[in-house]
Design a protein around this motif. Structure first.
Motif, PDB file in Angstrom:
ATOM      1  N   GLY A   5       0.807  -1.213   0.000  1.00 25.17           N
ATOM      2  CA  GLY A   5       0.000   0.000   0.000  1.00 25.17           C
ATOM      3  C   GLY A   5       0.844   1.268   0.000  1.00 25.17           C
ATOM      4  N   ILE A   6       1.946   1.263   0.749  1.00 23.48           N
ATOM      5  CA  ILE A   6       2.814   2.444   0.761  1.00 23.48           C
ATOM      6  C   ILE A   6       3.395   2.685  -0.625  1.00 23.48           C
ATOM      7  CG2 ILE A   6       4.972   3.389   1.666  1.00 23.48           C
ATOM      8  CD1 ILE A   6       4.354   2.025   4.313  1.00 23.48           C
ATOM      9  N   ALA A   7       3.868   1.620  -1.264  1.00 24.32           N
ATOM     10  CA  ALA A   7       4.407   1.753  -2.615  1.00 24.32           C
ATOM     11  C   ALA A   7       3.341   2.252  -3.584  1.00 24.32           C
ATOM     12  CB  ALA A   7       4.966   0.417  -3.089  1.00 24.32           C
ATOM     13  N   ASP A   8       2.145   1.667  -3.478  1.00 25.39           N
ATOM     14  CA  ASP A   8       1.053   2.053  -4.373  1.00 25.39           C
ATOM     15  C   ASP A   8       0.651   3.510  -4.168  1.00 25.39           C
ATOM     16  OD1 ASP A   8      -1.154   1.127  -6.285  1.00 25.39           O
ATOM     17  OD2 ASP A   8      -2.331   1.939  -4.627  1.00 25.39           O
ATOM     18  N   SER A   9       0.596   3.953  -2.908  1.00 24.99           N
ATOM     19  CA  SER A   9       0.157   5.316  -2.620  1.00 24.99           C
ATOM     20  C   SER A   9       1.211   6.340  -3.003  1.00 24.99           C
ATOM     21  CB  SER A   9      -0.195   5.449  -1.139  1.00 24.99           C
ATOM     22  OG  SER A   9       0.926   5.205  -0.318  1.00 24.99           O
ATOM     23  N   LEU A 123      -6.691  -6.304   7.218  1.00 21.55           N
ATOM     24  CA  LEU A 123      -5.848  -6.016   6.058  1.00 21.55           C
ATOM     25  C   LEU A 123      -6.300  -4.736   5.366  1.00 21.55           C
ATOM     26  CD1 LEU A 123      -5.394  -9.589   4.529  1.00 21.55           C
ATOM     27  CD2 LEU A 123      -3.803  -8.302   5.942  1.00 21.55           C
ATOM     28  N   ARG A 124      -7.613  -4.512   5.307  1.00 20.24           N
ATOM     29  CA  ARG A 124      -8.115  -3.284   4.669  1.00 20.24           C
ATOM     30  C   ARG A 124      -7.695  -2.059   5.466  1.00 20.24           C
ATOM     31  NH1 ARG A 124      -8.766   0.431   2.331  1.00 20.24           N
ATOM     32  NH2 ARG A 124     -10.307   1.056   0.768  1.00 20.24           N
ATOM     33  N   SER A 125      -7.667  -2.184   6.803  1.00 17.53           N
ATOM     34  CA  SER A 125      -7.203  -1.074   7.625  1.00 17.53           C
ATOM     35  C   SER A 125      -5.719  -0.815   7.404  1.00 17.53           C
ATOM     36  CB  SER A 125      -7.466  -1.373   9.108  1.00 17.53           C
ATOM     37  OG  SER A 125      -8.846  -1.480   9.353  1.00 17.53           O
ATOM     38  N   ALA A 126      -4.943  -1.901   7.249  1.00 17.49           N
ATOM     39  CA  ALA A 126      -3.514  -1.742   6.966  1.00 17.49           C
ATOM     40  C   ALA A 126      -3.307  -1.028   5.631  1.00 17.49           C
ATOM     41  CB  ALA A 126      -2.831  -3.108   6.949  1.00 17.49           C
ATOM     42  N   TRP A 127      -4.154  -1.336   4.652  1.00 21.67           N
ATOM     43  CA  TRP A 127      -4.074  -0.672   3.350  1.00 21.67           C
ATOM     44  C   TRP A 127      -4.384   0.820   3.490  1.00 21.67           C
ATOM     45  CZ3 TRP A 127      -2.342  -2.054  -1.359  1.00 21.67           C
ATOM     46  CH2 TRP A 127      -2.712  -1.268  -2.455  1.00 21.67           C
ATOM     47  N   SER A 128      -5.412   1.152   4.256  1.00 21.59           N
ATOM     48  CA  SER A 128      -5.742   2.560   4.479  1.00 21.59           C
ATOM     49  C   SER A 128      -4.620   3.273   5.244  1.00 21.59           C
ATOM     50  CB  SER A 128      -7.057   2.674   5.259  1.00 21.59           C
ATOM     51  OG  SER A 128      -8.141   2.147   4.516  1.00 21.59           O
ATOM     52  N   LEU A 129      -4.034   2.578   6.224  1.00 19.06           N
ATOM     53  CA  LEU A 129      -2.917   3.163   6.966  1.00 19.06           C
ATOM     54  C   LEU A 129      -1.747   3.445   6.031  1.00 19.06           C
ATOM     55  CD1 LEU A 129      -1.603   3.983   9.647  1.00 19.06           C
ATOM     56  CD2 LEU A 129      -0.920   1.579   9.942  1.00 19.06           C
ATOM     57  N   ALA A 130      -1.511   2.531   5.102  1.00 11.58           N
ATOM     58  CA  ALA A 130      -0.434   2.733   4.130  1.00 11.58           C
ATOM     59  C   ALA A 130      -0.686   3.984   3.292  1.00 11.58           C
ATOM     60  CB  ALA A 130      -0.323   1.510   3.220  1.00 11.58           C
ATOM     61  N   TRP A 131      -1.943   4.204   2.925  1.00  9.02           N
ATOM     62  CA  TRP A 131      -2.278   5.393   2.134  1.00  9.02           C
ATOM     63  C   TRP A 131      -2.237   6.659   2.986  1.00  9.02           C
ATOM     64  CZ3 TRP A 131      -3.327   7.142  -2.749  1.00  9.02           C
ATOM     65  CH2 TRP A 131      -3.195   6.198  -3.775  1.00  9.02           C
ATOM     66  N   ALA A 132      -2.276   6.512   4.308  1.00 10.78           N
ATOM     67  CA  ALA A 132      -2.083   7.678   5.170  1.00 10.78           C
ATOM     68  C   ALA A 132      -0.606   8.041   5.284  1.00 10.78           C
ATOM     69  CB  ALA A 132      -2.655   7.403   6.561  1.00 10.78           C
ATOM     70  N   ILE A 133       0.279   7.041   5.103  1.00 12.34           N
ATOM     71  CA  ILE A 133       1.718   7.258   5.235  1.00 12.34           C
ATOM     72  C   ILE A 133       2.378   7.578   3.897  1.00 12.34           C
ATOM     73  CG2 ILE A 133       3.890   6.161   5.924  1.00 12.34           C
ATOM     74  CD1 ILE A 133       2.241   4.390   7.821  1.00 12.34           C
ATOM     75  N   GLY A 134       2.066   6.766   2.896  1.00 11.13           N
ATOM     76  CA  GLY A 134       2.767   6.841   1.621  1.00 11.13           C
ATOM     77  C   GLY A 134       2.761   8.199   0.944  1.00 11.13           C
ATOM     78  N   PRO A 135       1.594   8.852   0.796  1.00 11.47           N
ATOM     79  CA  PRO A 135       1.593  10.155   0.117  1.00 11.47           C
ATOM     80  C   PRO A 135       2.453  11.204   0.822  1.00 11.47           C
ATOM     81  CG  PRO A 135      -0.617   9.250   0.178  1.00 11.47           C
ATOM     82  CD  PRO A 135       0.231   8.368   1.036  1.00 11.47           C
ATOM     83  N   LEU A 136       2.519  11.161   2.149  1.00 12.05           N
ATOM     84  CA  LEU A 136       3.363  12.108   2.873  1.00 12.05           C
ATOM     85  C   LEU A 136       4.842  11.824   2.612  1.00 12.05           C
ATOM     86  CD1 LEU A 136       1.552  12.388   6.326  1.00 12.05           C
ATOM     87  CD2 LEU A 136       1.514  14.001   4.419  1.00 12.05           C
ATOM     88  N   ILE A 137       5.210  10.538   2.570  1.00 12.28           N
ATOM     89  CA  ILE A 137       6.592  10.181   2.219  1.00 12.28           C
ATOM     90  C   ILE A 137       6.910  10.655   0.799  1.00 12.28           C
ATOM     91  CG2 ILE A 137       8.200   8.276   1.866  1.00 12.28           C
ATOM     92  CD1 ILE A 137       6.653   6.698   3.961  1.00 12.28           C
ATOM     93  N   ALA A 239      -4.741  12.576   4.354  1.00 11.10           N
ATOM     94  CA  ALA A 239      -5.870  12.936   5.216  1.00 11.10           C
ATOM     95  C   ALA A 239      -7.058  12.017   4.967  1.00 11.10           C
ATOM     96  CB  ALA A 239      -6.268  14.391   4.977  1.00 11.10           C
ATOM     97  N   CYS A 240      -7.319  11.729   3.692  1.00 17.40           N
ATOM     98  CA  CYS A 240      -8.417  10.826   3.349  1.00 17.40           C
ATOM     99  C   CYS A 240      -8.187   9.440   3.938  1.00 17.40           C
ATOM    100  CB  CYS A 240      -8.556  10.748   1.829  1.00 17.40           C
ATOM    101  SG  CYS A 240      -9.756   9.537   1.257  1.00 17.40           S
ATOM    102  N   ALA A 241      -6.974   8.922   3.767  1.00 21.13           N
ATOM    103  CA  ALA A 241      -6.682   7.567   4.246  1.00 21.13           C
ATOM    104  C   ALA A 241      -6.732   7.492   5.764  1.00 21.13           C
ATOM    105  CB  ALA A 241      -5.311   7.130   3.738  1.00 21.13           C
ATOM    106  N   PHE A 242      -6.277   8.549   6.450  1.00 19.53           N
ATOM    107  CA  PHE A 242      -6.330   8.564   7.913  1.00 19.53           C
ATOM    108  C   PHE A 242      -7.775   8.464   8.406  1.00 19.53           C
ATOM    109  CE2 PHE A 242      -6.671  10.997  11.916  1.00 19.53           C
ATOM    110  CZ  PHE A 242      -5.840  10.218  12.711  1.00 19.53           C
ATOM    111  N   VAL A 243      -8.674   9.208   7.750  1.00 22.06           N
ATOM    112  CA  VAL A 243     -10.084   9.142   8.120  1.00 22.06           C
ATOM    113  C   VAL A 243     -10.661   7.769   7.782  1.00 22.06           C
ATOM    114  CG1 VAL A 243     -12.372  10.126   7.675  1.00 22.06           C
ATOM    115  CG2 VAL A 243     -10.392  11.628   7.897  1.00 22.06           C
TER     116      VAL A 243
END
Length: 298
Positions: A5-9, A123-137, A239-243
């Motif tokens: 998810g981090i790579a994808d985001s 797993l879906r929550s982990a994916w959302s968490l990844a999208w909360a991290i990845g775009p900021l990185i 922000a979207c992924a965190f919510v």
């Protein structure tokens, strides 16, 4: 799932700006490039899904994540539209198959009992968490070094994902028989009608069409229309992924007596609200509010 998810985001948040600012593509070409991985992913996911149903194996996920990493690395060496389309439709398209493959492996390994059923929300929550991290990185990399660093970093993460699946994930073949034994019997009146399936499929198609069309347009709208910096795109997606994570946890805690239909309709109305707020926004404040609505809706 988290690394994937981090790579994808990281890539997904900025691929549109890469296409316009680095490759110099026009809006139509950008749309084609954004759609190519999905088209390729449909074919790869269908093929591997059929093979996984017959013989569950880790090697499918290992292969598609490694190939996607190679595709991202090659994208740093070209700005040719035909070459980018070929890479997107083949190597990058294979990455789309990794997501359902990991979910399928979880269900096969953990079975259809309580643990297996809880695996999907986790797993879906982990994916959302990844999208909360990845775009900021990605935003930090873009500000300091540029688009190429994002692509190389994501390629590295996909390589690590491939190695982890090969080394650390249990072999799903041994759990296949247990899964078959635990499969619950459906009541005779649970068979869906053709009309219901058609409406459901159409609804899902329209939902994701709206979601992805908005995702493709958002980076250009924010940077070209509202003249915000490119890093603002990463902030909004995060922000979207965190919510999303908070909303998923709230859904898991809701009593089962609450109508699923009402929840779905609430999500759809909130999704419309996101688009309205985003269109009337003049700065980051309302854009972030809109992303909060989008996270709840998703």
């Amino acid at each position: 799932i988290l690394l994937l998810g981090i790579a994808d985001s990281m890539v997904g948040s900025y691929i549109v700006l890469f296409a316009t600012d680095v490759a110099g593509l026009n809006p139509v070409q950008v749309g084609v490039l954004a759609s190519a991985p999905a088209v390729g992913g449909i074919a790869v996911s269908w093929l591997l899904g059929r093979r996984f149903d017959r013989k569950p194996m880790r090697s499918y996920t290992v292969a598609v994540t490694a190939l996607a990493g190679v595709g991202l690395a090659l994208m740093t060496r070209t700005t040719s539209f035909p070459v980018l389309i070929i890479l997107a439709a083949t190597l990058l398209g294979s990455q789309a198959a990794a997501f359902p493959q990991l979910f399928s492996m979880a269900r096969v390994i953990l079975g259809n009992g309580g643990t297996g059923q809880r695996s999907a929300p986790l797993l879906r929550s982990a994916w959302s968490l990844a999208w909360a991290i990845g775009p900021l990185i990605g935003a930090a990399m873009l500000t300091r070094t540029g688009f190429a660093t994002i692509l190389w970093a994501a390629a590295g993460l996909l390589t690590v994902t491939s190695l982890l699946v090969a080394i650390a994930v249990p072999a799903p073949q041994q759990a296949r028989e247990r899964q078959a034994d635990e499969r619950p019997d459906l009541p005779s009146d649970a068979t869906p009608t053709v009309l219901a399936l058609t409406l459901l499929t159409g609804s899902i198609t329209l939902f994701f069409t709206a979601m992805y069309a908005g995702s493709v347009a958002l980076p250009l709208y924010v940077t070209r229309g509202l003249h915000e910096p490119a890093s603002a795109v990463g902030v909004l997606y995060s922000a979207c992924a965190f919510v999303e994570v908070l909303a998923a946890l709230a859904l898991a805690a809701m009593p089962t007596r609450i109508s699923q239909r009402a929840l779905i309709l609430t999500g759809m109305v909130t999704f419309v609200l996101y688009f309205v707020v985003t269109v009337v926004a003049q700065g980051m404040t309302l854009l972030v509010v809109g992303q909060a609505a989008r996270g709840i809706a998703i």
